[in-house]
Scaffold this active site. Structure first.
Site, PDB file in Angstrom:
ATOM      1  N   ASP A  67       0.812  -1.307  -0.011  1.00 63.72           N
ATOM      2  CA  ASP A  67       0.092  -0.036  -0.027  1.00 63.72           C
ATOM      3  C   ASP A  67       0.854   1.392   0.179  1.00 63.72           C
ATOM      4  O   ASP A  67       2.101   1.335   0.212  1.00 63.72           O
ATOM      5  CB  ASP A  67      -0.965  -0.014   1.274  1.00 63.72           C
ATOM      6  N   ASN A 136      -7.691  -3.216  14.087  1.00 62.53           N
ATOM      7  CA  ASN A 136      -9.263  -3.561  13.757  1.00 62.53           C
ATOM      8  C   ASN A 136      -9.076  -4.785  12.666  1.00 62.53           C
ATOM      9  O   ASN A 136     -10.398  -4.886  12.177  1.00 62.53           O
ATOM     10  CB  ASN A 136      -9.847  -2.450  13.118  1.00 62.53           C
ATOM     11  N   HIS A 138      -7.394  -4.940   9.920  1.00 59.74           N
ATOM     12  CA  HIS A 138      -7.144  -4.643   8.623  1.00 59.74           C
ATOM     13  C   HIS A 138      -5.929  -5.205   8.096  1.00 59.74           C
ATOM     14  O   HIS A 138      -4.734  -5.530   8.896  1.00 59.74           O
ATOM     15  CB  HIS A 138      -7.168  -3.152   8.211  1.00 59.74           C
ATOM     16  N   GLU A 143      -9.825  -2.109   5.155  1.00 56.37           N
ATOM     17  CA  GLU A 143     -10.491  -1.730   6.292  1.00 56.37           C
ATOM     18  C   GLU A 143     -11.739  -2.756   6.570  1.00 56.37           C
ATOM     19  O   GLU A 143     -12.227  -3.242   5.612  1.00 56.37           O
ATOM     20  CB  GLU A 143     -10.951  -0.264   6.550  1.00 56.37           C
TER      21      GLU A 143
HETATM   22  C1  GLP Z   1      -0.632  -0.225   8.582  1.00 58.96           C
HETATM   23  C2  GLP Z   1      -0.113  -0.844   7.476  1.00 58.96           C
HETATM   24  C3  GLP Z   1      -0.406  -2.309   7.425  1.00 58.96           C
HETATM   25  C4  GLP Z   1       0.282  -2.603   8.892  1.00 58.96           C
HETATM   26  C5  GLP Z   1      -0.771  -2.307   9.682  1.00 58.96           C
HETATM   27  C6  GLP Z   1      -0.023  -2.618  11.052  1.00 58.96           C
HETATM   28  O1  GLP Z   1      -1.292   0.827   8.707  1.00 58.96           O
HETATM   29  N1  GLP Z   1      -0.834  -0.327   6.235  1.00 58.96           N
HETATM   30  O2  GLP Z   1       0.203  -2.760   6.325  1.00 58.96           O
HETATM   31  O3  GLP Z   1       0.148  -4.117   8.660  1.00 58.96           O
HETATM   32  O4  GLP Z   1      -1.167  -0.897   9.528  1.00 58.96           O
HETATM   33  O5  GLP Z   1       1.090  -1.675  11.524  1.00 58.96           O
HETATM   34  P1  GLP Z   1       1.794  -1.866  12.760  1.00 58.96           P
HETATM   35  O6  GLP Z   1       2.900  -3.184  12.127  1.00 58.96           O
HETATM   36  O7  GLP Z   1       2.815  -0.455  12.731  1.00 58.96           O
HETATM   37  O8  GLP Z   1       1.147  -2.113  13.882  1.00 58.96           O
END
Ligand code: GLP
Length: 248
Positions: A67, A136, A138, A143
C-alpha cells in the site's frame, strides 16, 4: 492456518527473516509482497544484516508493496516509498526497477490501481506475502467492511488506523485520509502468506482472528481460508487468546 508462537518481537523478526532468506536462496527470482508499519522493521534489519554478512542476493528478487498513502510524494519521509528505501532497499542489492509501490500521487488513481494489479498479474502473482495486522483486523489498508473480492483500490482510512499511524507523523492532522492498497483478493492470491503479530496492542485482533468467524467485518479472517498462511505471533500478542474462554 499454521500458528508459530515465539517469545518476543526479536524472535518473531528472526524467524520470519530466516524463512524469507531460505526462500530467496532456493528461489532467487522470488516475487515478494512487502509490508510497512512498525511490525516488519525487525525483519528488515535481519535481512540487511544477513545480506551484509552472508551476501544473500536480491538481484533477481521482485517486490510489490501492499500500500501507499494518497497525497504523499516519494520523498516525503512518511511515504511508504521512503520507508522501504530507508529501511530496506538502500541496504540490499535489490534493483530499483524490480521494486513496486503504488503511487499515491497519480492524478488518475483508478488507472494507478488497475496498472498495479496488472503488474502483479504479469509477474504471475506474489510468491510470499509478508503481512502485519491492524488492531481492527485490517490487512494492507483493507479496512473492516472491504469486500473479500476487492482488487487494488483506493480506501478511506478508518479513524482508528489514522490514530494508530499518527505516531509516525508530527500530528494526526498530517496523516492522510486515503490510501491505495492491494485488495483482499490480490493478497489472498499470494501463494504463501506470513502474518507477523507482536505486542499487547494486537491482543484483541488475535482473539478475533483465532476465535471469530470469517467475515468481511474483520478482513484478516480470510487468511483462515488460505491454503498456505502462517502466523508468527509473540507471547504478548497471544496472551488474550489464552485467557479467552473460547480457546480453553
Ligand atoms: C498499517 C499498514 C499495514 C500494517 C498495519 C499494522 O497501517 N498499512 O500494512 O500491517 O497497519 O501496523 P503496525 O505494524 O505498525 O502495527
Amino acid at each position: 492456518m499454521k500458528i508459530i508462537e515465539v517469545k518476543n518481537y526479536q524472535e518473531m523478526s528472526q524467524r520470519a527473516a530466516e524463512y524469507m532468506i531460505e526462500k530467496i536462496k532456493s528461489t532467487p527470482n522470488l516475487t515478494l509482497g512487502l509490508a510497512t508499519g512498525g511490525t516488519p522493521l525487525g525483519v528488515y534489519q535481519h535481512l540487511i544484516e544477513d545480506h551484509k554478512q552472508n551476501g544473500t542476493s536480491y538481484a533477481e528478487v521482485t517486490s510489490f508493496n501492499l500500500d501507499e498513502y494518497i497525497g504523499l510524494a516519494k520523498d516525503n519521509p512518511n511515504s511508504y516509498y521512503s520507508y522501504m528505501y530507508e529501511n530496506l532497499f538502500k541496504h540490499i542489492n535489490i534493483s530499483p526497477e524490480r521494486t513496486h509501490i503504488p503511487s499515491g500521487m497519480n492524478k488518475d488513481l483508478q488507472a494507478e490501481c488497475e496498472e498495479y494489479e496488472n503488474k502483479i498479474e504479469q509477474h504471475l502473482g506474489i510468491d510470499l506475502q509478508i503481512l502485519g495486522i491492524g488492531s481492527n483486523g485490517h490487512i494492507g489498508f483493507n479496512e473492516p467492511g472491504t469486500s473479500f473480492q476487492a482488487k487494488t483500490h483506493v480506501v478511506d482510512l478508518a479513524q482508528s488506523t489514522r490514530e494508530a499511524n499518527a505516531r509516525f507523523f508530527n500530528s494526526l492532522d498530517e496523516v492522510p485520509t486515503q490510501a491505495i492498497t492491494m485488495g483482499i483478493q490480490t493478497i489472498f492470491k499470494s501463494k504463501e502468506i506470513l502474518l507477523l503479530v507482536s505486542g499487547k496492542a494486537k491482543q484483541n485482533a488475535m482473539i478475533q482472528l483465532l476465535t471469530g468467524d470469517v467475515t468481511e467485518s474483520f478482513p484478516a479472517s480470510i487468511l483462515k481460508q488460505h491454503p498456505n498462511a502462517t502466523i508468527i505471533a509473540d507471547e504478548e500478542a497471544m496472551l488474550g487468546v489464552k485467557d479467552n474462554s473460547l480457546f480453553k
